[in-house]
Design a protein around this motif. Structure first.
Motif, PDB file in Angstrom:
ATOM      1  N   VAL A  89       0.835  -1.206   0.000  1.00  0.00           N
ATOM      2  CA  VAL A  89       0.000   0.000   0.000  1.00  0.00           C
ATOM      3  C   VAL A  89       0.868   1.253   0.000  1.00  0.00           C
ATOM      4  CG1 VAL A  89      -1.646   1.340   1.371  1.00  0.00           C
ATOM      5  CG2 VAL A  89      -1.994  -1.108   1.040  1.00  0.00           C
ATOM      6  N   LEU A  90       1.912   1.284   0.832  1.00  0.00           N
ATOM      7  CA  LEU A  90       2.797   2.452   0.869  1.00  0.00           C
ATOM      8  C   LEU A  90       3.530   2.626  -0.455  1.00  0.00           C
ATOM      9  CD1 LEU A  90       4.310   2.135   4.467  1.00  0.00           C
ATOM     10  CD2 LEU A  90       2.525   3.689   3.668  1.00  0.00           C
ATOM     11  N   THR A  91       3.952   1.510  -1.055  1.00  0.00           N
ATOM     12  CA  THR A  91       4.611   1.597  -2.364  1.00  0.00           C
ATOM     13  C   THR A  91       3.652   2.151  -3.418  1.00  0.00           C
ATOM     14  OG1 THR A  91       5.992  -0.308  -1.778  1.00  0.00           O
ATOM     15  CG2 THR A  91       5.877   0.296  -4.105  1.00  0.00           C
ATOM     16  N   TRP A  92       2.411   1.714  -3.394  1.00  0.00           N
ATOM     17  CA  TRP A  92       1.421   2.202  -4.350  1.00  0.00           C
ATOM     18  C   TRP A  92       1.138   3.682  -4.139  1.00  0.00           C
ATOM     19  CZ3 TRP A  92      -0.705   1.475  -8.796  1.00  0.00           C
ATOM     20  CH2 TRP A  92      -1.909   2.095  -9.117  1.00  0.00           C
ATOM     21  N   ILE A  93       1.078   4.135  -2.881  1.00  0.00           N
ATOM     22  CA  ILE A  93       0.849   5.561  -2.607  1.00  0.00           C
ATOM     23  C   ILE A  93       1.998   6.400  -3.144  1.00  0.00           C
ATOM     24  CG2 ILE A  93       0.677   7.274  -0.761  1.00  0.00           C
ATOM     25  CD1 ILE A  93      -0.872   5.219   0.874  1.00  0.00           C
ATOM     26  N   ALA A  94       3.237   5.946  -2.927  1.00  0.00           N
ATOM     27  CA  ALA A  94       4.386   6.680  -3.450  1.00  0.00           C
ATOM     28  C   ALA A  94       4.368   6.712  -4.978  1.00  0.00           C
ATOM     29  CB  ALA A  94       5.685   6.030  -2.947  1.00  0.00           C
ATOM     30  N   PHE A  95       3.983   5.594  -5.584  1.00  0.00           N
ATOM     31  CA  PHE A  95       3.918   5.531  -7.043  1.00  0.00           C
ATOM     32  C   PHE A  95       2.855   6.490  -7.582  1.00  0.00           C
ATOM     33  CE2 PHE A  95       2.071   3.580 -10.886  1.00  0.00           C
ATOM     34  CZ  PHE A  95       3.195   3.589 -11.702  1.00  0.00           C
ATOM     35  N   VAL A  96       1.693   6.509  -6.955  1.00  0.00           N
ATOM     36  CA  VAL A  96       0.620   7.398  -7.403  1.00  0.00           C
ATOM     37  C   VAL A  96       1.024   8.854  -7.214  1.00  0.00           C
ATOM     38  CG1 VAL A  96      -1.748   8.137  -6.919  1.00  0.00           C
ATOM     39  CG2 VAL A  96      -1.195   5.701  -7.022  1.00  0.00           C
ATOM     40  N   PHE A  97       1.733   9.163  -6.132  1.00  0.00           N
ATOM     41  CA  PHE A  97       2.179  10.534  -5.890  1.00  0.00           C
ATOM     42  C   PHE A  97       3.142  10.994  -6.988  1.00  0.00           C
ATOM     43  CE2 PHE A  97       5.362  13.385  -3.956  1.00  0.00           C
ATOM     44  CZ  PHE A  97       4.539  14.457  -3.640  1.00  0.00           C
ATOM     45  N   ILE A  98       4.088  10.117  -7.362  1.00  0.00           N
ATOM     46  CA  ILE A  98       5.034  10.472  -8.420  1.00  0.00           C
ATOM     47  C   ILE A  98       4.317  10.638  -9.756  1.00  0.00           C
ATOM     48  CG2 ILE A  98       7.035   9.654  -9.725  1.00  0.00           C
ATOM     49  CD1 ILE A  98       8.013   8.341  -7.173  1.00  0.00           C
ATOM     50  N   ILE A  99       3.388   9.724 -10.050  1.00  0.00           N
ATOM     51  CA  ILE A  99       2.631   9.827 -11.298  1.00  0.00           C
ATOM     52  C   ILE A  99       1.824  11.123 -11.325  1.00  0.00           C
ATOM     53  CG2 ILE A  99       0.760   8.805 -12.636  1.00  0.00           C
ATOM     54  CD1 ILE A  99       3.400   7.373 -12.933  1.00  0.00           C
ATOM     55  N   GLY A 100       1.275  11.531 -10.172  1.00  0.00           N
ATOM     56  CA  GLY A 100       0.538  12.792 -10.116  1.00  0.00           C
ATOM     57  C   GLY A 100       1.415  13.990 -10.409  1.00  0.00           C
ATOM     58  N   LEU A 101       2.656  13.981  -9.880  1.00  0.00           N
ATOM     59  CA  LEU A 101       3.572  15.086 -10.172  1.00  0.00           C
ATOM     60  C   LEU A 101       3.945  15.141 -11.646  1.00  0.00           C
ATOM     61  CD1 LEU A 101       6.043  15.005  -7.136  1.00  0.00           C
ATOM     62  CD2 LEU A 101       4.255  16.685  -7.597  1.00  0.00           C
ATOM     63  N   ILE A 102       4.130  13.953 -12.239  1.00  0.00           N
ATOM     64  CA  ILE A 102       4.562  13.915 -13.640  1.00  0.00           C
ATOM     65  C   ILE A 102       3.413  14.230 -14.582  1.00  0.00           C
ATOM     66  CG2 ILE A 102       5.510  12.418 -15.439  1.00  0.00           C
ATOM     67  CD1 ILE A 102       7.004  10.922 -13.274  1.00  0.00           C
ATOM     68  N   SER A 103       2.197  13.797 -14.230  1.00  0.00           N
ATOM     69  CA  SER A 103       1.072  13.939 -15.154  1.00  0.00           C
ATOM     70  C   SER A 103       0.650  15.394 -15.342  1.00  0.00           C
ATOM     71  CB  SER A 103      -0.118  13.121 -14.654  1.00  0.00           C
ATOM     72  OG  SER A 103      -0.553  13.595 -13.382  1.00  0.00           O
ATOM     73  N   LEU A 242      15.487  27.566 -10.733  1.00  0.00           N
ATOM     74  CA  LEU A 242      16.400  28.695 -10.920  1.00  0.00           C
ATOM     75  C   LEU A 242      16.428  29.163 -12.369  1.00  0.00           C
ATOM     76  CD1 LEU A 242      19.396  27.571  -8.662  1.00  0.00           C
ATOM     77  CD2 LEU A 242      17.648  29.293  -8.152  1.00  0.00           C
ATOM     78  N   ALA A 243      16.234  28.227 -13.313  1.00  0.00           N
ATOM     79  CA  ALA A 243      16.241  28.588 -14.727  1.00  0.00           C
ATOM     80  C   ALA A 243      14.902  29.142 -15.198  1.00  0.00           C
ATOM     81  CB  ALA A 243      16.615  27.373 -15.572  1.00  0.00           C
ATOM     82  N   GLY A 244      13.890  29.111 -14.335  1.00  0.00           N
ATOM     83  CA  GLY A 244      12.583  29.616 -14.725  1.00  0.00           C
ATOM     84  C   GLY A 244      11.773  28.644 -15.556  1.00  0.00           C
ATOM     85  N   THR A 245      12.113  27.363 -15.520  1.00  0.00           N
ATOM     86  CA  THR A 245      11.363  26.354 -16.270  1.00  0.00           C
ATOM     87  C   THR A 245      10.029  26.086 -15.573  1.00  0.00           C
ATOM     88  OG1 THR A 245      13.468  25.349 -16.879  1.00  0.00           O
ATOM     89  CG2 THR A 245      11.482  24.048 -17.269  1.00  0.00           C
ATOM     90  N   PRO A 246       8.937  25.999 -16.300  1.00  0.00           N
ATOM     91  CA  PRO A 246       7.640  25.754 -15.655  1.00  0.00           C
ATOM     92  C   PRO A 246       7.569  24.368 -15.029  1.00  0.00           C
ATOM     93  CG  PRO A 246       7.434  25.681 -18.046  1.00  0.00           C
ATOM     94  CD  PRO A 246       8.808  26.188 -17.756  1.00  0.00           C
ATOM     95  N   ASN A 247       6.858  24.279 -13.919  1.00  0.00           N
ATOM     96  CA  ASN A 247       6.608  23.048 -13.180  1.00  0.00           C
ATOM     97  C   ASN A 247       7.911  22.306 -12.855  1.00  0.00           C
ATOM     98  OD1 ASN A 247       5.488  20.719 -12.048  1.00  0.00           O
ATOM     99  ND2 ASN A 247       3.710  20.848 -13.403  1.00  0.00           N
ATOM    100  N   PRO A 248       8.775  22.907 -12.049  1.00  0.00           N
ATOM    101  CA  PRO A 248      10.036  22.235 -11.721  1.00  0.00           C
ATOM    102  C   PRO A 248       9.851  20.975 -10.886  1.00  0.00           C
ATOM    103  CG  PRO A 248       9.776  24.236 -10.424  1.00  0.00           C
ATOM    104  CD  PRO A 248       8.673  24.231 -11.424  1.00  0.00           C
ATOM    105  N   ALA A 249       8.805  20.927 -10.048  1.00  0.00           N
ATOM    106  CA  ALA A 249       8.576  19.734  -9.222  1.00  0.00           C
ATOM    107  C   ALA A 249       8.274  18.514 -10.092  1.00  0.00           C
ATOM    108  CB  ALA A 249       7.444  19.983  -8.237  1.00  0.00           C
ATOM    109  N   GLY A 250       7.416  18.705 -11.106  1.00  0.00           N
ATOM    110  CA  GLY A 250       7.107  17.591 -11.999  1.00  0.00           C
ATOM    111  C   GLY A 250       8.311  17.135 -12.794  1.00  0.00           C
ATOM    112  N   LEU A 251       9.129  18.075 -13.260  1.00  0.00           N
ATOM    113  CA  LEU A 251      10.322  17.701 -14.016  1.00  0.00           C
ATOM    114  C   LEU A 251      11.344  17.001 -13.120  1.00  0.00           C
ATOM    115  CD1 LEU A 251      10.736  20.896 -16.225  1.00  0.00           C
ATOM    116  CD2 LEU A 251       9.964  18.636 -16.949  1.00  0.00           C
ATOM    117  N   GLY A 252      11.440  17.437 -11.851  1.00  0.00           N
ATOM    118  CA  GLY A 252      12.325  16.736 -10.924  1.00  0.00           C
ATOM    119  C   GLY A 252      11.860  15.318 -10.660  1.00  0.00           C
TER     120      GLY A 252
END
Length: 365
Positions: A89-103, A242-252
């Motif tokens: 369950v914890l692994t799935w939550i982490a996976f969904v969180f990352i997918i949410g940032l990327i999507s 720092l470079a002003g790229t949009p949505n840095p959290a998703g790109l990270g």
């Protein structure tokens, strides 16, 4: 045997017979052909039935990586089945969180696709001269002359199959989670059954050492690589901010996720950052800040950080990593690329215990 018998009888061995190369027997050729056919059959079965084997193998590898965590929870008097369910369950939550940032950035860029053509054409005007030379070369090679063609995105043939491959069916997802939970919950019993399946003590000890080494090294590999990739993702996100790229959290988050795939992942991330920078930055030099910073981070991580940490535990040959990546990517696509390094580690551990290295000396001149 004939030469030894002649020497024991006191007769000299003829030079022609002593220097003759060993003769390959017919039985050896038959054995080699049978082994080759067996390997080809296994590869064919894994390719044709990948809908079954891919989720099962992924669950077994991931379950082996997560078994040390279940063991620690079990030491805290949490039942093994409960530990397995909690970890999944914890692994799935982490996976969904990352997918949410990327999507989030992916959806935004898909909405902007109709506008990207004119933007890219205006930003890449420095390449007008090379493109004109390329069009003249096409005319010289026999391409029909005509009006200037509008800017078009390049067509990549593997995009659609990759999207289809990354969209597993509900049955495959259900099979993966069922096998993952049951494997983590029953791994101690499975390991005990594998060890007790052998009769003699030496075989049992060898099997136990192999299983312990696989569990320890895969668990350490997952933890180490996850921490390193998280650090790379944070550094990439800060560079994008720092470079002003949009949505840095998703790109990270995308950088951290793609870095689980050796070689291909960092290259793809560099291309993504370059494309996003060209579209979002006002100048071409500003567009290169984030991708060049990521390239520097990936270079330090790949040549200094990861070898210094993982290299102490398990040495992986660069050629072996590349060949494993190419083979498993061809066989199972992107998930095969993710599994290539863990499967290579398992193979090296089995080889190390089944075929231990012996000191060999070169023959005399």
């Amino acid at each position: 045997m004939r030469e030894h018998a002649i020497e024991a009888a006191g007769e000299p061995v003829p030079e022609s017979e002593a220097a003759s190369p060993p003769i390959i027997q017919r039985a050896e050729i038959v054995t080699f052909c049978l082994v080759a056919l067996l390997v080809l059959s296994i590869v064919a079965v894994l390719y044709v039935a990948r809908g079954f084997f891919l989720p099962v193998v992924t669950a077994v590898i991931l379950g082996t990586m997560l078994s040390p965590a279940a063991k620690r929870l079990e030491a805290l008097r949490i039942p093994r089945p409960v530990s397995a369910a909690l970890i999944v369950v914890l692994t799935w939550i982490a996976f969904v969180f990352i997918i949410g940032l990327i999507s989030v950035p992916v959806v935004e860029w898909f909405d902007k696709l109709p506008e990207l053509g004119p933007i890219l054409k205006n930003k890449l005007h420095v390449f007008d001269r090379p493109l004109a030379i390329w069009q003249q070369l096409q005319v010289l090679l026999g391409s029909p002359e005509g009006a200037e063609q509008p800017f078009q995105f390049p067509k990549v043939a593997w995009v659609q199959p990759t999207i289809e491959f990354l969209s597993p069916t509900f049955t495959e997802i259900l099979l993966f989670f069922a096998v993952l939970v049951l494997f983590i919950a029953s791994w101690p019993d499975l390991r005990r059954a594998l060890v007790m399946n052998f009769q003699d003590r030496d075989s049992r000890l060898r099997t136990l050492r192999i299983l312990n080494a696989i569990e320890t090294k895969l668990g350490g590999y997952l933890l180490t690589v996850t921490v390193i990739n998280a650090g790379l993702g944070i550094a990439t996100g800060l560079a994008c901010a720092l470079a002003g790229t949009p949505n840095p959290a998703g790109l990270g988050a995308l950088a951290a996720t793609l870095n689980f795939i050796p070689i291909i992942g960092p290259i793809l991330m560099f291309v993504v950052l370059l494309g996003v920078g060209i579209v979002a930055a006002p100048t071409l030099s500003g567009a290169l800040v984030a991708p060049l910073a990521f390239a520097a981070f990936a270079f330090v991580e790949g040549h200094f950080v990861t070898p210094a940490i993982i290299g102490r535990r398990l040495a992986l040959n660069a050629l072996a990593v590349f060949l494993a990546l190419a083979f498993w990517t061809w066989l199972w696509g992107p998930m095969g690329a993710f599994l290539s390094s863990p499967l290579l580690i398992v193979g090296l551990i089995i080889k190390e215990h089944m075929l231990p290295e012996r000191e060999q000396s070169l023959p005399p001149d």
